[in-house]
Write a protein that holds these residues in place. Structure first.
Motif, PDB file in Angstrom:
ATOM      1  N   ASN A 539       3.150   9.804 -37.137  1.00  0.00           N
ATOM      2  CA  ASN A 539       4.096   8.721 -37.354  1.00  0.00           C
ATOM      3  C   ASN A 539       4.938   8.927 -38.606  1.00  0.00           C
ATOM      4  OD1 ASN A 539       5.166   6.101 -36.584  1.00  0.00           O
ATOM      5  ND2 ASN A 539       4.137   5.304 -38.404  1.00  0.00           N
ATOM      6  N   ASP A 540       4.385   9.644 -39.609  1.00  0.00           N
ATOM      7  CA  ASP A 540       5.145   9.857 -40.837  1.00  0.00           C
ATOM      8  C   ASP A 540       5.957  11.147 -40.779  1.00  0.00           C
ATOM      9  OD1 ASP A 540       3.255  11.821 -41.048  1.00  0.00           O
ATOM     10  OD2 ASP A 540       2.383  11.121 -42.929  1.00  0.00           O
ATOM     11  N   GLY A 541       6.000  11.772 -39.607  1.00  0.00           N
ATOM     12  CA  GLY A 541       6.758  13.005 -39.453  1.00  0.00           C
ATOM     13  C   GLY A 541       8.227  12.743 -39.166  1.00  0.00           C
ATOM     14  N   THR A 542       8.906  13.768 -38.704  1.00  0.00           N
ATOM     15  CA  THR A 542      10.338  13.643 -38.446  1.00  0.00           C
ATOM     16  C   THR A 542      10.588  12.890 -37.144  1.00  0.00           C
ATOM     17  OG1 THR A 542      10.385  15.746 -37.265  1.00  0.00           O
ATOM     18  CG2 THR A 542      10.805  15.811 -39.635  1.00  0.00           C
ATOM     19  N   GLN A 543      11.795  12.337 -37.039  1.00  0.00           N
ATOM     20  CA  GLN A 543      12.166  11.621 -35.826  1.00  0.00           C
ATOM     21  C   GLN A 543      12.192  12.572 -34.633  1.00  0.00           C
ATOM     22  OE1 GLN A 543      12.444   8.402 -35.780  1.00  0.00           O
ATOM     23  NE2 GLN A 543      12.916   8.274 -33.592  1.00  0.00           N
ATOM     24  N   ALA A 544      12.590  13.826 -34.871  1.00  0.00           N
ATOM     25  CA  ALA A 544      12.640  14.811 -33.785  1.00  0.00           C
ATOM     26  C   ALA A 544      11.261  15.025 -33.179  1.00  0.00           C
ATOM     27  CB  ALA A 544      13.202  16.133 -34.309  1.00  0.00           C
ATOM     28  N   ALA A 545      10.234  15.103 -34.038  1.00  0.00           N
ATOM     29  CA  ALA A 545       8.864  15.308 -33.547  1.00  0.00           C
ATOM     30  C   ALA A 545       8.390  14.085 -32.770  1.00  0.00           C
ATOM     31  CB  ALA A 545       7.929  15.597 -34.722  1.00  0.00           C
ATOM     32  N   ARG A 546       8.679  12.887 -33.270  1.00  0.00           N
ATOM     33  CA  ARG A 546       8.224  11.661 -32.606  1.00  0.00           C
ATOM     34  C   ARG A 546       8.887  11.480 -31.243  1.00  0.00           C
ATOM     35  NH1 ARG A 546       7.851   6.591 -36.568  1.00  0.00           N
ATOM     36  NH2 ARG A 546      10.120   6.742 -36.509  1.00  0.00           N
ATOM     37  N   GLU A 547      10.146  11.878 -31.131  1.00  0.00           N
ATOM     38  CA  GLU A 547      10.840  11.731 -29.853  1.00  0.00           C
ATOM     39  C   GLU A 547      10.378  12.772 -28.842  1.00  0.00           C
ATOM     40  OE1 GLU A 547      14.996  11.807 -30.672  1.00  0.00           O
ATOM     41  OE2 GLU A 547      15.053   9.750 -31.456  1.00  0.00           O
ATOM     42  N   ALA A 548       9.986  13.946 -29.325  1.00  0.00           N
ATOM     43  CA  ALA A 548       9.572  15.022 -28.415  1.00  0.00           C
ATOM     44  C   ALA A 548       8.169  14.798 -27.867  1.00  0.00           C
ATOM     45  CB  ALA A 548       9.641  16.366 -29.136  1.00  0.00           C
ATOM     46  N   ALA A 549       7.311  14.122 -28.628  1.00  0.00           N
ATOM     47  CA  ALA A 549       5.908  13.955 -28.234  1.00  0.00           C
ATOM     48  C   ALA A 549       5.749  12.810 -27.245  1.00  0.00           C
ATOM     49  CB  ALA A 549       5.058  13.691 -29.470  1.00  0.00           C
ATOM     50  N   ASN A 550       4.609  12.812 -26.520  1.00  0.00           N
ATOM     51  CA  ASN A 550       4.309  11.678 -25.639  1.00  0.00           C
ATOM     52  C   ASN A 550       3.201  10.793 -26.194  1.00  0.00           C
ATOM     53  OD1 ASN A 550       2.175  13.455 -25.106  1.00  0.00           O
ATOM     54  ND2 ASN A 550       3.086  14.143 -23.177  1.00  0.00           N
ATOM     55  N   LEU A 551       2.672  11.152 -27.374  1.00  0.00           N
ATOM     56  CA  LEU A 551       1.737  10.311 -28.108  1.00  0.00           C
ATOM     57  C   LEU A 551       2.191  10.276 -29.563  1.00  0.00           C
ATOM     58  CD1 LEU A 551      -1.729  11.676 -26.862  1.00  0.00           C
ATOM     59  CD2 LEU A 551      -0.632   9.576 -26.111  1.00  0.00           C
ATOM     60  N   VAL A 552       2.049   9.125 -30.209  1.00  0.00           N
ATOM     61  CA  VAL A 552       2.375   9.014 -31.633  1.00  0.00           C
ATOM     62  C   VAL A 552       1.174   8.419 -32.349  1.00  0.00           C
ATOM     63  CG1 VAL A 552       3.892   8.008 -33.363  1.00  0.00           C
ATOM     64  CG2 VAL A 552       4.834   8.700 -31.149  1.00  0.00           C
ATOM     65  N   ASP A 553       0.671   9.142 -33.355  1.00  0.00           N
ATOM     66  CA  ASP A 553      -0.472   8.661 -34.127  1.00  0.00           C
ATOM     67  C   ASP A 553       0.033   7.897 -35.335  1.00  0.00           C
ATOM     68  OD1 ASP A 553      -2.881   8.243 -35.377  1.00  0.00           O
ATOM     69  OD2 ASP A 553      -2.961  10.235 -36.267  1.00  0.00           O
ATOM     70  N   LEU A 554      -0.219   6.590 -35.360  1.00  0.00           N
ATOM     71  CA  LEU A 554       0.280   5.742 -36.438  1.00  0.00           C
ATOM     72  C   LEU A 554      -0.407   6.031 -37.760  1.00  0.00           C
ATOM     73  CD1 LEU A 554       0.559   2.361 -34.508  1.00  0.00           C
ATOM     74  CD2 LEU A 554       2.349   4.048 -34.946  1.00  0.00           C
ATOM     75  N   ASP A 555      -1.609   6.610 -37.725  1.00  0.00           N
ATOM     76  CA  ASP A 555      -2.325   6.941 -38.959  1.00  0.00           C
ATOM     77  C   ASP A 555      -1.922   8.293 -39.515  1.00  0.00           C
ATOM     78  OD1 ASP A 555      -3.814   4.612 -38.972  1.00  0.00           O
ATOM     79  OD2 ASP A 555      -5.349   5.452 -37.668  1.00  0.00           O
ATOM     80  N   SER A 556      -1.143   9.066 -38.735  1.00  0.00           N
ATOM     81  CA  SER A 556      -0.724  10.410 -39.143  1.00  0.00           C
ATOM     82  C   SER A 556      -1.916  11.278 -39.512  1.00  0.00           C
ATOM     83  CB  SER A 556       0.268  10.333 -40.315  1.00  0.00           C
ATOM     84  OG  SER A 556       1.419   9.606 -39.939  1.00  0.00           O
ATOM     85  N   ASP A 557      -2.939  11.234 -38.679  1.00  0.00           N
ATOM     86  CA  ASP A 557      -4.146  12.030 -38.879  1.00  0.00           C
ATOM     87  C   ASP A 557      -4.249  13.048 -37.744  1.00  0.00           C
ATOM     88  OD1 ASP A 557      -6.627  13.116 -39.251  1.00  0.00           O
ATOM     89  OD2 ASP A 557      -7.749  11.292 -38.785  1.00  0.00           O
ATOM     90  N   PRO A 558      -3.916  14.307 -37.989  1.00  0.00           N
ATOM     91  CA  PRO A 558      -3.902  15.298 -36.906  1.00  0.00           C
ATOM     92  C   PRO A 558      -5.240  15.465 -36.198  1.00  0.00           C
ATOM     93  CG  PRO A 558      -2.781  16.155 -38.856  1.00  0.00           C
ATOM     94  CD  PRO A 558      -3.472  14.895 -39.276  1.00  0.00           C
ATOM     95  N   THR A 559      -6.343  15.203 -36.892  1.00  0.00           N
ATOM     96  CA  THR A 559      -7.652  15.352 -36.236  1.00  0.00           C
ATOM     97  C   THR A 559      -7.850  14.295 -35.152  1.00  0.00           C
ATOM     98  OG1 THR A 559      -8.747  13.959 -37.889  1.00  0.00           O
ATOM     99  CG2 THR A 559      -8.687  16.304 -38.326  1.00  0.00           C
ATOM    100  N   LYS A 560      -6.981  13.273 -35.118  1.00  0.00           N
ATOM    101  CA  LYS A 560      -7.083  12.215 -34.114  1.00  0.00           C
ATOM    102  C   LYS A 560      -6.929  12.775 -32.706  1.00  0.00           C
ATOM    103  CE  LYS A 560      -6.708   8.461 -35.588  1.00  0.00           C
ATOM    104  NZ  LYS A 560      -5.518   7.637 -35.596  1.00  0.00           N
ATOM    105  N   LEU A 561      -6.261  13.927 -32.588  1.00  0.00           N
ATOM    106  CA  LEU A 561      -6.065  14.524 -31.273  1.00  0.00           C
ATOM    107  C   LEU A 561      -7.405  14.782 -30.585  1.00  0.00           C
ATOM    108  CD1 LEU A 561      -3.930  15.531 -29.320  1.00  0.00           C
ATOM    109  CD2 LEU A 561      -4.019  17.754 -30.422  1.00  0.00           C
ATOM    110  N   LEU A 562      -8.411  15.108 -31.377  1.00  0.00           N
ATOM    111  CA  LEU A 562      -9.735  15.330 -30.807  1.00  0.00           C
ATOM    112  C   LEU A 562     -10.288  14.031 -30.212  1.00  0.00           C
ATOM    113  CD1 LEU A 562     -11.267  17.491 -33.690  1.00  0.00           C
ATOM    114  CD2 LEU A 562      -9.899  18.239 -31.750  1.00  0.00           C
ATOM    115  N   ASP A 563     -10.025  12.906 -30.879  1.00  0.00           N
ATOM    116  CA  ASP A 563     -10.491  11.613 -30.370  1.00  0.00           C
ATOM    117  C   ASP A 563      -9.710  11.185 -29.126  1.00  0.00           C
ATOM    118  OD1 ASP A 563     -12.390  11.219 -32.479  1.00  0.00           O
ATOM    119  OD2 ASP A 563     -10.727  10.747 -33.801  1.00  0.00           O
ATOM    120  N   VAL A 564      -8.410  11.523 -29.096  1.00  0.00           N
ATOM    121  CA  VAL A 564      -7.597  11.196 -27.920  1.00  0.00           C
ATOM    122  C   VAL A 564      -8.122  11.944 -26.698  1.00  0.00           C
ATOM    123  CG1 VAL A 564      -5.295  11.399 -26.895  1.00  0.00           C
ATOM    124  CG2 VAL A 564      -5.541  10.647 -29.258  1.00  0.00           C
TER     125      VAL A 564
END
Length: 685
Positions: A539-564
């Motif tokens: 969520n704290d990344g660039t707008q380009a990254a947020r628009e390209a992705a199909n999930l947005v992590d509001l906590d900006s914690d990359p390890t969250k992908l494992l929980d998803v």
């Protein structure tokens, strides 16, 4: 201007998502009756059939000469209505856990104002709801950011508690990978000029509201396919039941229409049909509690089938901020003197790196530290790349190699050969060397390095048992990347990664029929995020990254992908488990009821009436009651989800068949027999 006080309901949003079920049952009970509207039940064809049979049975209660007492017909009708209501209750209960949070999020945007920049450069106050993509707004300290956007000018600390629940402010600035801001978060310091990036109805807040409101959640392809299966099974059992009356007539008997209607309901897959919506909504609710927004249900579903995970090294596998790992004293300098100098020079350094040096040395060499009030602090500055203190006439400094040498009036050629070799070795290994000096004397070097997060190796091992391969993506040189990859326990590594390299690897994996997940935050991650089957942006990344992705992590914690990934697997496994139970349940009920139902017409079938049910009347009523109560019993499991075990797909399948398949076969025999005895004893059948 923007509002001056933050909505307290917003800051408690994550807690509201965890509201105890006991506080939700009353509105869910009301919604269970509201959902009896056939137009709403169209989303669940199986339960629509149950409602129609309940209506027919209710009407048959007033039709004489049906061969069934009015009391029995009334009992069957009431239990059919009970079945529909509890299926609706399960769905409403799942929706209710998210709607409380949605209401608080909606309230937070009411009356919000924005300072809009006009064509002549002046500012005017407008409603935040009127902002459009491309509008420029200025936000001052203490104000709420009126919408999602990209910082054009300025730097400031933003409190994102309204969205993430975390109260610690985070730094956001223009021209970087931390330039995106989210609407309804509060600017704590300085000012920002923000370009709005979303029209009304498209913001992060709007997406979150739509996500947590279960009624607006679109069905995933998996759910649609399962609906088709359930409709198919319903049609098959409809044909089966329709053929029973001719058989009865052929034997010179007759089956009351009430029996046939009730039998249809007990045979069609009402268990999974009644819980399917609750399973999906509860799964999305778990995703919301992780503070992850899904732009599509397909992404969450795909997460459950991921074969390959691409993870950025910095911040995901390692801590992101380099940490102190070792000290190297200059020739003629004692280790204790270097430790003391490094500790004192780092006391005024509030950066994560500086704090790591203090923590490392306090644990290694407990030293007497001066009081803060007794020293003159020289905080770390990005301009000087130095920090330190002046204390009792002493001058202690620590910083980048060239910066310390410039401070001392020296150059690299003047370094002792042994110290120069250590500095070069640290740099070549991918680490960061710092120099420490005291009173004009060079004391030695500090080694800062990426430190692998504790427990990350075990998490990767757990993913491996689930059949998921991990790939570390890093810009480091191959030697450094290989060392960190070996320590972390990843399966593969992409060193000196470029956007083209990431994209090429994802396409290669997909060409082999594998589903790929990727997480990133920079504009250079956008192509890979868009190509991946599951792309999660910070969520704290660039707008380009947020628009390209199909999930947005509001906590900006990359390890969250494992929980998803785990949530996605829980969704798939829960649906699979309850579908297995439901189908096995229906087969068992068929063989449990038919012998008792036809034993009067075909005495030979009495041999198959293994449970020795009392009569056709008690058998059909017991089956209807069991059919309703099993949905009630499985509501907690549908809302909680089936826990995913660390095992491969074959092991999970065997476990599901053993627990839910075998359980679905046994439960009806035991349950119907127990209910038959209870109903006969109570004189109800």
């Amino acid at each position: 201007m923007t509002g001056n006080s933050q909505n307290p309901a917003l800051t408690g949003a994550p807690q509201q998502a965890r509201t105890r079920l006991s506080a939700l049952w009353r509105p869910a009970l009301v919604q269970a009756f509201v959902k009896l509207d056939p137009r709403q039940l169209l989303r669940s064809p199986v339960m629509l059939v149950v409602e129609l049979t309940a209506v027919v049975t209710s009407l048959l209660c007033f039709v004489p000469a049906q061969g069934v007492s009015t009391g029995l017909a009334l009992q069957i009708a009431l239990w059919l209505w009970f079945t529909v209501l509890f299926a609706n209750f399960a769905e409403a209960l799942a929706e209710g856990r998210g709607k409380a949070r949605a209401d608080s999020l909606k309230a937070g945007g009411e009356g919000l104002r924005a300072r809009l920049r006009t064509a002549d450069g002046s500012y005017t106050s407008v409603a935040a709801s009127s902002l459009r993509r491309g509008d420029l707004v200025r936000v001052e300290a203490g104000e709420l950011i009126p919408g999602d956007g990209e910082i054009v000018e300025g730097i400031g600390a933003v409190n994102e508690a309204a969205i993430t629940g975390e109260s610690a402010p985070v730094i956001r600035e223009s021209d970087g990978d931390r330039s995106a801001v989210t609407g309804n978060t509060r600017l704590v310091s300085d000012w920002l000029l923000v370009r709005i990036s979303a029209n009304p109805g498209e913001s992060t807040l709007d997406r979150m509201i739509a996500l947590v409101e279960g009624a607006k959640r679109q069905k995933t392809p998996n759910e649609v396919a399962l609906d088709i299966l359930l409709i198919g099974l319903t049609l098959i059992f409809l044909l089966v039941v329709a053929t029973l009356q001719p058989f009865a007539r052929f034997a010179g008997g007759d089956l009351p229409l009430v029996y046939l209607v009730a039998l249809l309901v007990t045979l069609i897959p009402t268990t999974i049909g009644g819980l399917l919506s609750a399973i999906g909504i509860a799964g999305m609710d778990r995703l919301v509690r992780l503070n992850v927004i899904a732009k599509s249900g397909r992404a969450v579903e795909a997460a459950g089938d991921v074969h390959v995970l691409l993870l950025d090294k910095t911040g995901t596998i390692t801590f992101g901020n380099r940490r102190c790992s070792a000290l190297f004293a200059a020739p003629g300098v004692s280790a204790m003197a270097l430790a003391e100098g490094a500790l004192l020079a780092s006391l005024a350094d509030d950066t994560p790196e500086g704090k790591s040096i203090v923590d490392y040395l306090r644990a290694l060499h407990p030293l007497q530290e001066p009081a803060r009030s007794a020293v003159t602090a020289v905080p770390f500055s990005a301009e000087t790349r130095l920090s330190g203190i002046d204390w009792n006439g002493r001058v202690l400094r620590k910083g980048a190699v060239d910066s310390v040498l410039d401070f001392l009036g020296r150059d690299r050629a003047s370094l002792a050969p042994a110290l120069a070799r250590e500095i070069d070795s640290i740099a070549q290994s991918g680490g960061t060397p710092l120099l420490v000096c005291a009173d004009g004397e060079l004391l030695g070097a500090v080694h800062l390095k990426d430190v692998v997060k504790p427990g990350i190796r075990q998490r990767f091992a757990e993913l491996r048992t689930l059949g998921i391969r991990t790939v570390m993506v890093t810009g480091d040189n191959p030697l450094t990347a290989a060392a960190i990859a070996a320590e972390a326990g990843v399966d593969d590594v992409i060193a000196e990664a470029t956007p083209e390299k990431k994209l090429q690897r994802i396409r290669q994996e997909q060409a082999e029929g594998k589903l790929v997940a990727m997480c990133g935050d920079g504009a250079n991650d956008a192509p890979a995020l868009a190509q991946a089957d599951v792309g999660m942006a910070m969520n704290d990344g660039t707008q380009a990254a947020r628009e390209a992705a199909n999930l947005v992590d509001l906590d900006s914690d990359p390890t969250k992908l494992l929980d998803v990934v785990r949530v996605g697997k829980e969704l798939l496994v829960t649906r699979g488990a309850l579908t297995t139970f439901s189908v096995a349940n229906d087969v068992a009920k068929y063989f449990a009821i038919l012998p008792a139902l036809f034993s009067g017409l075909y005495p030979q079938l009495g041999l198959l009436n293994l449970m020795q049910l009392h009569s056709p009347q008690s058998a059909i009523l017991s089956a209807i009651v069991f059919n309703a109560l099993i949905i009630v019993a499985l509501i907690p499991l549908a809302l909680r989800g089936v826990r995913v075990q660390a095992a491969d797909a074959a092991s999970l399948l065997r476990r599901n068949l053993l627990i839910y398949g075998l359980g679905g076969l046994i439960a009806p025999f035991l349950g119907i027999k127990a209910l038959d005895m209870l109903l006969v004893a109570a004189g109800l059948a």
